[in-house]
Scaffold this active site. Structure first.
Site, PDB file in Angstrom:
ATOM      1  N   SER A 194     -22.732  11.430 -44.842  1.00  0.00           N
ATOM      2  CA  SER A 194     -21.618  11.624 -43.920  1.00  0.00           C
ATOM      3  C   SER A 194     -22.211  11.451 -42.529  1.00  0.00           C
ATOM      4  O   SER A 194     -23.156  12.168 -42.165  1.00  0.00           O
ATOM      5  CB  SER A 194     -21.018  13.020 -44.106  1.00  0.00           C
ATOM      6  OG  SER A 194     -19.797  13.095 -43.404  1.00  0.00           O
ATOM      7  N   GLU A 195     -21.692  10.505 -41.751  1.00  0.00           N
ATOM      8  CA  GLU A 195     -22.405  10.083 -40.542  1.00  0.00           C
ATOM      9  C   GLU A 195     -22.402  11.134 -39.433  1.00  0.00           C
ATOM     10  O   GLU A 195     -23.098  10.976 -38.435  1.00  0.00           O
ATOM     11  CB  GLU A 195     -21.885   8.737 -40.030  1.00  0.00           C
ATOM     12  CG  GLU A 195     -20.462   8.723 -39.502  1.00  0.00           C
ATOM     13  CD  GLU A 195     -19.459   8.286 -40.567  1.00  0.00           C
ATOM     14  OE1 GLU A 195     -19.739   8.478 -41.771  1.00  0.00           O
ATOM     15  OE2 GLU A 195     -18.388   7.763 -40.186  1.00  0.00           O
ATOM     16  N   ASN A 196     -21.650  12.210 -39.607  1.00  0.00           N
ATOM     17  CA  ASN A 196     -21.744  13.294 -38.628  1.00  0.00           C
ATOM     18  C   ASN A 196     -23.001  14.143 -38.852  1.00  0.00           C
ATOM     19  O   ASN A 196     -23.230  15.103 -38.110  1.00  0.00           O
ATOM     20  CB  ASN A 196     -20.487  14.179 -38.646  1.00  0.00           C
ATOM     21  CG  ASN A 196     -20.128  14.660 -40.023  1.00  0.00           C
ATOM     22  OD1 ASN A 196     -20.190  13.937 -41.001  1.00  0.00           O
ATOM     23  ND2 ASN A 196     -19.770  15.926 -40.106  1.00  0.00           N
TER      24      ASN A 196
ATOM     25  N   SER B   4     -28.850  10.416 -37.635  1.00  0.00           N
ATOM     26  CA  SER B   4     -27.903   9.886 -38.606  1.00  0.00           C
ATOM     27  C   SER B   4     -27.687   8.390 -38.402  1.00  0.00           C
ATOM     28  O   SER B   4     -27.716   7.603 -39.358  1.00  0.00           O
ATOM     29  CB  SER B   4     -26.575  10.626 -38.478  1.00  0.00           C
ATOM     30  OG  SER B   4     -25.649  10.163 -39.423  1.00  0.00           O
TER      31      SER B   4
END
Lengths: 208, 231
Positions: A46-48, A88
């Site tokens: 999850s790119e967060n 990330s």
């Protein structure tokens, strides 16, 4: 006949390989996590700032500090790691994420992708989509073959502002699977009950 | 030097000025410096530019500073979920610079690390690349993006010690470390200030060198999209 949303997600899950780190976009791509083959070791990013994304929490166990890139509450797994946004996107830009499965508004036969902006309409922003398509190993688009008005979304050239140029590797729609190759698109397979002629007729892009 | 302050308003004393650039941590409403944003609203500082991934919602996060018209410009990757933002933007009252999310994070990190610019593949061939220097490396085209150095960084962490060493919790880390790094001054609001030594040097996520002022307070920690599964 054609594939529904869940059948498209199930077909997209066949793109996964054991040991891969994968980013799933919002919408139909999110459903792909329901079809990861039993015993296959796939880690969702999850790119967060999370690797090893788990399912949605059960009622009462939501944690405001634990969300996915769609801002939904989620859970962690025993393999989960957390990191900051620059780390990330470092792993995204650095090609460490094997594949991203994303939705789209338009895809062109040269792999151009448009999925963030319709001029004159409300513009919300590209979020992490431009970084993902520029950086990950493989980009698979999952979308309906045609717009609500019945126009092909698989085009010779995109009409909308691009998210990335020459970035898409494979397109999975309700009508079938197409690969971006030299000179245009190649039919990989047709959806259940769809003939190759029907797939060609529904596609504006050049099919080689 | 004492870094702990009694309140967000005290911590902001002598730091705020009209027209300044503020880098803010947070992703959506997760890990946002809500107490400091409230205090900036109360201070009434105007013409602010925010480098922040999102703009909050109408009544929480940066959204509260849009209500009071204190924001001149946003540098963000995604600004949905905010009606007042859209009203001001479409009405020409608010400037908006879209940055891809990873580019924004790296601009902050770079700015804090003494790197004035960097080349990235992200956005090549899109509107983001227009007017930016292009350069080929090993047969691929990249664009030049600039590091961000902010007048002030405001971040939210889980725990701090009195030297400013910070620990974040789960995905609330997000933009907070890069935002903290790029501020000439960084103020961190935390849920708990713990005794020096109790965090463990190996477990620190952001060293206190980046953090100049600390406050402790109660956080609402609002959830934007409560999503549950049926058990």
């Amino acid at each position: 006949m054609a594939w529904d949303r869940n059948q498209m997600a199930a077909r997209a899950a066949q793109e996964l390989q054991d040991g891969w780190y994968v980013n799933l976009g919002i919408g139909i791509p999110t459903l792909v996590s329901n079809y990861i083959p039993e015993g296959m070791d796939v880690t969702l990013q999850s790119e967060n700032g999370m690797l090893g994304m788990g399912a949605f929490p059960i009622d009462g166990e939501e944690d405001a500090d634990l969300i996915n890139a769609g801002k939904q509450t989620i859970t962690e797994l025993d393999r989960t790691s957390y990191f900051d946004s620059s780390t990330s996107f470092g792993m995204i830009r650095g090609g460490k994420i094997a594949m991203a499965i994303l939705g789209a508004m338009e895809v062109a036969e040269n792999g151009d992708l448009a999925n963030w902006m319709i001029p004159g309409k409300l513009v919300k922003g590209m979020g992490g989509a431009m970084d993902l398509v520029a950086g990950v190993g493989r980009v698979v688009v999952v979308m309906d073959h045609a717009s609500k008005h019945g126009d092909s979304k698989v085009l010779k050239e995109c009409t909308l502002p691009l998210t990335g140029k020459n970035v898409v590797d494979r397109i999975i729609t309700n009508l079938g699977v197409l690969d971006v190759v030299e000179g245009g698109l190649k039919i990989v397979e047709c959806a259940d009950g769809v003939t190759e002629d029907e797939l060609r007729a529904a596609t504006e892009a050049t099919i080689v | 030097m004492k870094k702990i302050y009694g309140s967000a308003a005290e911590a902001l004393e002598g730091v705020l000025h009209d027209g300044m650039l503020i880098a803010a941590g947070g992703f959506g409403l997760c890990g946002i410096p809500e107490l400091l944003l409230n205090a900036i609203r109360d201070a009434g500082t105007k013409d602010l530019t925010f480098a922040s991934n999102n703009a909050g919602v109408d009544d929480f996060g940066i959204g509260i500073l849009l209500q009071t018209k204190q924001v001149k410009k946003m540098i963000s990757s995604y600004v949905g979920e905010n009606k007042e933002f859209m009203r001001q933007y479409l009405g020409g009252e608010l400037e908006l610079e879209f940055n891809p999310q990873g580019t924004l994070a790296e601009r902050m990190r770079a700015g804090g690390a003494g790197i004035p610019g960097f080349y990235t593949k992200t956005g090549v061939g899109t509107v983001i690349a227009e007017g930016k220097e292009h350069k080929d490396f090993d047969g691929e085209t990249y664009i030049l993006e600039r590091g961000i150095v902010a007048d002030l960084a405001i971040v939210k962490a889980w725990k701090a010690d009195d030297t400013g060493n910070l620990v974040f919790r789960k995905t609330a880390r997000n933009f907070n470390p890069p935002a903290a790094m790029c501020g000439k001054i960084c103020i961190a609001e935390v849920e708990e200030i713990v005794p020096r030594g109790s965090l463990g040097g190996d477990a620190i996520h952001l060293p206190g060198i980046y953090v100049h002022r600390i406050i402790q307070g109660d956080h609402e920690k609002r959830i934007e999209q409560r999503t549950v599964r049926t058990a």
